[in-house]
Design an enzyme around this catalytic site. Structure first.
Site, short mmCIF file in Angstrom:
data_model
loop_
_atom_site.label_atom_id
_atom_site.label_comp_id
_atom_site.label_asym_id
_atom_site.label_seq_id
_atom_site.Cartn_x
_atom_site.Cartn_y
_atom_site.Cartn_z
CG HIS A 143 12.19 -46.39 -17.50
ND1 HIS A 143 11.96 -46.92 -18.74
CD2 HIS A 143 13.24 -45.54 -17.63
CE1 HIS A 143 12.83 -46.40 -19.59
NE2 HIS A 143 13.62 -45.58 -18.95
CE LYS A 170 17.12 -45.25 -19.50
NZ LYS A 170 16.15 -44.28 -20.04
#
Length: 252
Positions: A143, A170
């Site tokens: 992230h 992800k």
């Protein structure tokens, strides 16, 4: 591309699956939130453990996990401690982070763990192997709440996760412009078409990036995050609206 099956949910085919994040601070709020979430329309329950106050008490953490498992037995449970450096609530040492994830794996209560790519290569490899030995899937994540790197770097990170045998790579990035959203979508498409041999999850955050949360089936992202109550990241929309749009795009 192979799919990932968790309980009866097949990830990587059809419309993107909806993940919701539960962010309770104690046992009482875990119970009340779980009851509220039980009525919502979603596919995967993510427990954001970094919001839980009593983290030093592993028994308390696992008691909370047990409540979630018993309240929603049919939902895949994703155990996520988001580190402060990647947008989470609390700082944690690498040793404590790995130990907490191992305790979750050992508990038999969780179906998946979230493991941050930049935890350290050796620790990541060992934890993936440990999870798989206990039939727990790994969502490997990265992230950046400040910027969106070039497409080549996005793809490189996703490929690195894949090389570490993540079940689902992800990445979530903050756009500084609309063109950053296009960069994320183009990287997703290139990864999905040329390199991915498993489902991936990508998203561009904030209001600017909302389209990326809706268009996963077009560009190659297998899941998206929606909000039941409070959003766990900027740009999330309500699960009901999300399901409606995903269904429209799927059936078009």
């Amino acid at each position: 591309m192979k799919t990932v099956t968790v309980k009866d949910l097949v990830i990587g085919t059809g419309a993107p699956k909806i993940i919701v994040s539960l962010m309770a601070k104690d046992i009482a709020s875990v119970k009340s939130e779980a009851l509220a979430y039980r009525e919502a329309d979603f596919d995967i329950l993510e427990w954001r453990v970094d919001h839980y106050a009593d983290l030093s008490n592993v028994e308390s953490v696992m008691a909370a996990a047990k409540i979630l498992r018993e309240t929603m037995p049919e939902k895949p449970l994703l155990f996520t401690y988001r580190s402060a450096k990647e947008g989470g609530e609390q700082a944690i040492s690498t040793e404590a982070y790995i130990a907490l994830n191992r305790a979750a794996i050992d508990s038999g209560l969780v179906d998946m763990i979230d493991l941050e790519l930049f935890t350290g290569d050796d620790q990541v490899k060992e934890t993936v192997a440990y999870a798989h030995a206990h039939d727990v899937k790994v969502v490997m994540s990265n992230h950046d709440f400040h910027k969106t790197p070039e497409a080549e770097e996005i793809i490189a990170r996703l490929r690195k996760m894949q090389s570490f045998d993540a079940d689902i790579p992800k990445i979530a990035l903050m756009p500084q412009s609309t063109s950053d959203v296009l960069t994320l979508l183009a990287a997703t498409l290139e990864m999905q078409e040329q390199y991915a041999d498993r489902p991936i999850i990508t998203m561009s955050m904030a209001k600017t990036g909302v389209i990326s949360r809706l268009a996963g089936e077009v560009f190659g992202s297998a899941a998206t995050f929606g909000a039941v109550k409070k959003a766990s990241a900027p740009g999330q929309i309500s699960v009901n609206d999300l399901r409606t749009v995903l269904t429209i795009l799927h059936q078009a």
